[in-house]
Design an enzyme around this catalytic site. Structure first.
Site, mmCIF file in Angstrom:
data_model
loop_
_atom_site.group_PDB
_atom_site.id
_atom_site.type_symbol
_atom_site.label_atom_id
_atom_site.label_comp_id
_atom_site.label_asym_id
_atom_site.label_seq_id
_atom_site.Cartn_x
_atom_site.Cartn_y
_atom_site.Cartn_z
ATOM 1 C CE LYS A 54 -3.799 -2.214 2.401
ATOM 2 N NZ LYS A 54 -4.321 -2.623 3.697
ATOM 3 C CD GLN A 98 -3.683 -4.489 6.628
ATOM 4 O OE1 GLN A 98 -3.765 -3.474 5.953
ATOM 5 N NE2 GLN A 98 -4.023 -5.667 6.165
ATOM 6 C CG ASP A 121 -10.232 -0.103 4.996
ATOM 7 O OD1 ASP A 121 -9.972 -0.640 3.910
ATOM 8 O OD2 ASP A 121 -9.560 -0.262 6.031
#
Ligand code: GUN
Length: 311
Positions: A54, A98, A121
């Site tokens: 990422k 995460q 997200d």
């Protein structure tokens, strides 16, 4: 029939190049760059690999990337403090925590601490609610958004089609169902309690598998001519399992013999390829699109905060 391969890697490259161009435009208009912050708690090897990809992709697109690493035994307050600091930082437009978090932390509580306007997200109840209600202004979860982008890129029209989704997670299955519904598909969501999964799957014009169970979807689950989207990424090390799941793929079997491991999806690729009209490979299918969509969402967050409009 041997199915056409839906090349997620190629599409991801195209999307990332477009995001990089749009970042330049953002920079010209605002004098700043979009910022993405990732919080990684603990040192789970798979998570560390994802987070590194990422960061690399963000930097390549001109997005400022910030990684907050916390120890596996980080206290609740420490994690929440980190999120709050990023929430208050005007240079950060997207915050990603995460997953999975270590077991002693309350995932829902941490996710709720991310303000909806930075929730790239798409996990915040406000984003999920907007998707449910068909309202603009939220963020759509990156993986299902990537799946839709791949279908669109291939010109697959979902209107009136039977879409069967295997897996009902908040990250993939549920948002994917809502996205497909928004495109006027007839949607069925299957899960671990579904009776006769093979029969339900064999109705699908578009079959989306996201359960994290290697090779669950066999050839006989697939209607001839269906489009098969494999979201699963599973690491296998058992030679017997590899002989089964990589059958029909001699090059990959040879690589397994050399390395003792392989990544496979939730779909038995060799069998499915013989019945489907189009299929995503693993790796190189949906996976690369998740990161491309994260960059797109971060840019959207930055554009919104600068009053430049979103999507
Ligand atoms: N872990 C695996 N996939 C994801 C994802 O899409 N977002 C976050 N935050 N964690 C993940």
């Amino acid at each position: 029939m041997s199915a056409r391969i839906l090349d997620g890697k190629a599409l991801a490259t195209k999307i990332k190049a477009r995001v990089a161009e749009d970042v330049k435009d953002y920079q010209a208009k605002t004098g700043g760059v979009p910022g993405l912050a990732v919080i990684l708690v603990g040192d789970d090897p798979a998570s560390s690999v994802y987070v590194a990809s990422k960061e690399k992709a963000a930097l390549a697109a001109g997005i400022h990337s910030l990684l907050i690493r916390l120890p596996a035994d980080a206290k609740r307050e420490q994690v929440l403090d980190s999120v709050t600091r990023l929430a208050d930082d005007d240079a950060v437009h997207g915050i990603l925590v995460q997953l999975p978090l270590p077991g002693h932390l309350d995932t829902e509580e941490v996710q709720l601490a991310v303000p909806a306007h930075k929730d790239v997200d798409g996990f915040h109840p406000v984003s999920a609610g907007k998707l449910l209600l068909g309202q603009e202004g939220g963020f759509v979860a990156c993986t299902p958004k990537g799946v839709l982008a791949l279908l669109d890129e291939d010109g697959i029209d979902l209107k009136g089609k039977e879409v069967v989704i295997v897996g009902r997670s908040n990250i993939v299955g549920k948002p994917a169902a809502l996205l497909m519904l928004s495109r006027h598909a007839t949607v069925t969501v299957c899960h671990s309690r579904t009776h006769d999964l093979a029969t339900v799957c064999s109705r699908a014009d578009v079959l989306i598998a996201s359960v994290g169970y290697p090779g669950l979807i066999r050839g006989n689950f697939i209607k001839p001519g269906a489009v098969v989207i494999d979201v699963g990424i599973n690491r296998i090390t058992d030679p017997e399992q590899a002989a089964d799941l990589l059958s029909g793929q001699p090059k990959r079997l040879a690589r397994f013999a050399k390395n003792g491991k392989s990544l496979v999806g939730d779909v038995h690729f060799g069998e499915a390829r013989e019945r489907a009209s189009a299929i995503t490979p693993v790796p190189g299918g949906v996976g690369p699109l998740t990161i491309a969509m994260l960059l797109e969402n971060t840019l959207t967050g930055a554009r919104r905060s600068a009053g430049l409009g979103g999507d």
